[in-house]
Scaffold this active site. Structure first.
Site, short mmCIF file in Angstrom:
data_model
loop_
_atom_site.label_atom_id
_atom_site.label_comp_id
_atom_site.label_asym_id
_atom_site.label_seq_id
_atom_site.Cartn_x
_atom_site.Cartn_y
_atom_site.Cartn_z
N ARG A 60 0.83 -1.22 0.00
CA ARG A 60 0.00 0.00 0.00
C ARG A 60 0.86 1.26 0.00
O ARG A 60 0.51 2.26 -0.64
CB ARG A 60 -0.94 -0.02 1.21
CG ARG A 60 -1.92 1.14 1.21
CD ARG A 60 -3.07 0.89 2.18
NE ARG A 60 -4.06 1.96 2.13
CZ ARG A 60 -4.27 2.83 3.12
NH1 ARG A 60 -3.58 2.74 4.25
NH2 ARG A 60 -5.19 3.76 2.98
N HIS A 64 0.56 4.33 -2.66
CA HIS A 64 0.37 5.73 -2.24
C HIS A 64 1.57 6.59 -2.61
O HIS A 64 1.44 7.81 -2.73
CB HIS A 64 0.07 5.80 -0.75
CG HIS A 64 -1.32 5.38 -0.40
ND1 HIS A 64 -1.92 5.70 0.79
CD2 HIS A 64 -2.24 4.66 -1.09
CE1 HIS A 64 -3.17 5.20 0.81
NE2 HIS A 64 -3.36 4.55 -0.31
N ASN A 92 -3.41 8.91 4.41
CA ASN A 92 -2.30 8.23 5.07
C ASN A 92 -2.30 8.35 6.59
O ASN A 92 -1.83 7.45 7.28
CB ASN A 92 -0.96 8.77 4.54
CG ASN A 92 -0.74 8.44 3.08
OD1 ASN A 92 -1.20 7.41 2.59
ND2 ASN A 92 -0.04 9.31 2.37
N HIS A 191 -6.52 -5.96 -2.30
CA HIS A 191 -7.36 -6.06 -1.10
C HIS A 191 -7.70 -7.52 -0.80
O HIS A 191 -8.62 -7.79 -0.04
CB HIS A 191 -8.62 -5.20 -1.26
CG HIS A 191 -8.35 -3.73 -1.24
ND1 HIS A 191 -9.28 -2.78 -1.54
CD2 HIS A 191 -7.21 -3.03 -0.97
CE1 HIS A 191 -8.74 -1.56 -1.45
NE2 HIS A 191 -7.48 -1.69 -1.11
C1 HEM Z 1 -9.03 1.56 -6.01
C2 HEM Z 1 -8.82 2.47 -5.12
C3 HEM Z 1 -8.44 2.13 -3.71
C4 HEM Z 1 -9.05 2.58 -2.60
C5 HEM Z 1 -10.22 3.53 -2.52
C6 HEM Z 1 -8.38 1.98 -1.48
C7 HEM Z 1 -8.70 2.22 -0.16
C8 HEM Z 1 -8.16 1.55 0.91
C9 HEM Z 1 -8.55 1.74 2.28
C10 HEM Z 1 -9.59 2.73 2.75
C11 HEM Z 1 -7.84 0.89 3.03
C12 HEM Z 1 -7.91 0.71 4.54
C13 HEM Z 1 -6.93 1.65 5.23
C14 HEM Z 1 -7.09 1.69 6.73
O1 HEM Z 1 -8.00 1.06 7.27
O2 HEM Z 1 -6.29 2.38 7.40
C15 HEM Z 1 -6.98 0.16 2.15
C16 HEM Z 1 -6.10 -0.82 2.55
C17 HEM Z 1 -5.26 -1.47 1.70
N1 HEM Z 1 -5.06 -1.19 0.36
FE1 HEM Z 1 -6.25 -0.06 -0.80
N2 HEM Z 1 -7.38 1.17 -1.93
C18 HEM Z 1 -7.37 1.24 -3.29
C19 HEM Z 1 -6.46 0.62 -4.13
C20 HEM Z 1 -5.39 -0.11 -3.70
C21 HEM Z 1 -4.29 -0.51 -4.52
C22 HEM Z 1 -4.09 -0.11 -5.98
C23 HEM Z 1 -3.46 -1.26 -3.74
C24 HEM Z 1 -2.15 -1.91 -4.08
C25 HEM Z 1 -1.82 -2.33 -5.27
C26 HEM Z 1 -4.06 -1.33 -2.43
C27 HEM Z 1 -3.57 -2.04 -1.37
C28 HEM Z 1 -4.12 -2.03 -0.11
C29 HEM Z 1 -3.71 -2.94 0.94
C30 HEM Z 1 -2.75 -4.10 0.78
C31 HEM Z 1 -4.41 -2.57 2.09
C32 HEM Z 1 -4.27 -3.15 3.50
C33 HEM Z 1 -3.15 -2.38 4.19
C34 HEM Z 1 -2.85 -2.81 5.62
O3 HEM Z 1 -3.39 -3.78 6.12
O4 HEM Z 1 -2.02 -2.10 6.25
N3 HEM Z 1 -5.20 -0.60 -2.43
N4 HEM Z 1 -7.18 0.58 0.86
#
Ligand code: HEM
Ligand code: NAG
Ligand code: NAG
Ligand code: NAG
Ligand code: NAG
Ligand code: NAG
Ligand code: NAG
Ligand code: NAG
Length: 327
Positions: A60, A64, A92, A191
């Site tokens: 992530r 970002h 972030n 995800h």
């Molecule tokens: C399509 C648009 C996307 C949105 C709106 C989005 C939004 C989010 C949100 C809201 C979270 C939770 C953060 C939290 O609870 O603090 C999250 C977690 C995560 N996102 Fe996305 N995301 C997107 C695309 C992506 C992409 C492109 C990747 C990587 C290629 C990604 C990888 C992750 C991962 C692996 C997590 C878990 C992180 C953790 O457990 O620390 N996301 N995302």
């Protein structure tokens, strides 16, 4: 001058300035840090021992980073008098994590090959290690990015997608950095592991869009589970698995979850539930064949990793990922 001459001369001028076909490649550190992959992988593996979530957090960070002025390590810079850290941007703050592991990777690499590997490349290599260690695909990471001397908190606030946006906004933000609808669906497949805090989806559980009802695209059994996990007066920072079926494994279950109305974030479920959307067929394709998903995911990671890198003599190789050199 004829256009024929221009074709000959322009590349030559580029060549003289050393910028001709500068691009990332997989052998960038072959002579200067040949063991980069195993060093990074070793630190990530070590961190996973005590934190099953860390791989998800690291990929992530790469995402970002790349969406804000390209993959240039800008997300890693701390606040100073002249830098407003991206760490404190809306998407972030109290959310992005894994910075200490990036520092541990940097230390290991500085010991093996001092002043050679950029922090931007660390995020790319750590992402591949995280995915493959979780059961996902392996690939040859393209390298040669250099690190920025600036950060853009305003850019992070506006360019990184948020989970409350409609599909057309998400598509627009991907398109703004040169990524396609297929990239959007494939990369959302990240995800398949990691966690999300209640505050980032609990609007779906209670009085969604002010009509007194929950989000109609949420399965009733999953709704009941999520209401228990995220009570209305509970803590918004409670963590939930993004993929309830296999929370720490990198697989294609994310897409079958969407088919079953079990996407956690609004932005996840929209990929399958937006009437007439081009994303639906892509979700179905990835749900039906994990190899197809993996192949597309790798290509999309390469596409994302290619967003406006600093190359050649631009930027710098930071010796501490948190600080611009000499500051
Ligand atoms: C399509 C648009 C996307 C949105 C709106 C989005 C939004 C989010 C949100 C809201 C979270 C939770 C953060 C939290 O609870 O603090 C999250 C977690 C995560 N996102 Fe996305 N995301 C997107 C695309 C992506 C992409 C492109 C990747 C990587 C290629 C990604 C990888 C992750 C991962 C692996 C997590 C878990 C992180 C953790 O457990 O620390 N996301 N995302
Ligand atoms: C990789 O890129 C670097 C920097 O542009 C270049 O010096 C090197 O020759 C490239 N390697 C290959 C195999 O293209
Ligand atoms: C590369 O790094 C790995 C893990 O840190 C180590 O086991 C291996 O011996 C290293 N190889 C070389 C050639 O340094
Ligand atoms: C970015 O958003 C955060 C949180 O919403 C806010 O505190 C900060 O002032 C914003 N920064 C800029 C430069 O817009
Ligand atoms: C979607 O994009 C439009 C136009 O940029 C913007 O006005 C709107 O606030 C965005 N929606 C969300 C939920 O961010
Ligand atoms: C739902 O939200 C709307 C708009 O904010 C509000 O008028 C309404 O009273 C709320 N309904 C419930 C049941 O909370
Ligand atoms: C939380 O809200 C529910 C009703 O929505 C109520 O029954 C419960 O007592 C509240 N719990 C706390 C700790 O306030
Ligand atoms: C799944 O996709 C792969 C690669 O795209 C293909 O080679 C394979 O035949 C497909 N498997 C099935 C069962 O369709």
């Amino acid at each position: 001058m004829s256009s024929y001459l221009l074709i000959l001369v322009v590349p030559f001028i580029g060549y003289m300035f050393g910028v001709s076909n500068a691009q990332l490649n997989s052998t960038f550190y072959a002579n200067t840090c040949p063991n980069i992959s195993s060093i990074v992988r070793g630190v990530v593996q070590q961190a996973l021992q005590s934190d099953a979530r860390i791989g998800a957090s690291l990929i992530r960070l790469h995402f970002h980073d790349c969406f804000v002025n390209g993959c240039d390590g800008s997300i890693l810079l701390d606040d100073t008098n002249t830098i407003q850290s991206e760490k404190n941007a809306g998407p972030n703050v109290n959310s992005a994590r894994g910075f200490n592991v990036v520092d541990n990777i940097k230390t290991a690499l500085e010991n093996a090959c001092p002043r050679v590997v950029s922090c931007a490349d660390i995020l790319a290599v750590a992402s591949e290690a995280s995915v493959s260690l979780a059961g996902g695909p392996s690939w040859s990471v393209l390298l040669g990015r250099r690190d920025s001397r600036i950060a853009s908190q305003a850019g992070a606030n506006t360019s990184i997608p948020n989970p409350f946006e409609g599909l057309s906004n998400l598509t627009a933000k991907f398109s703004a950095v040169g990524l396609s609808t297929t990239d959007l669906v494939a990369l959302s497949g990240a995800h398949t592991f990691g966690r999300a805090q209640c505050r980032l989806f609990s609007n779906r559980l209670y009085n969604f869009s002010g009509n007194g009802n929950p989000d109609q695209t949420l399965s009733s059994s999953y709704l009941a589970t999520l209401r228990q996990a995220c009570p209305q007066n509970g803590s918004g920072s409670t963590l939930n698995n993004l993929d309830p079926s296999t929370p720490n494994t990198f697989d294609n279950n994310y897409f079958s979850n969407l088919q079953n109305n079990q996407g956690l974030l609004q932005s996840d479920q929209e990929l399958f539930s937006t009437t007439g959307a081009a994303t639906i067929a892509i979700v179905n394709n990835f749900a039906s064949n994990q190899s197809t998903f993996f192949q597309n995911f790798v290509q999309s990671m390469i596409n994302m990793g290619n967003i406006s890198p600093l190359l050649g003599n631009n930027g710098e190789i930071r010796s501490d990922c948190k600080r611009v050199n000499g500051s």
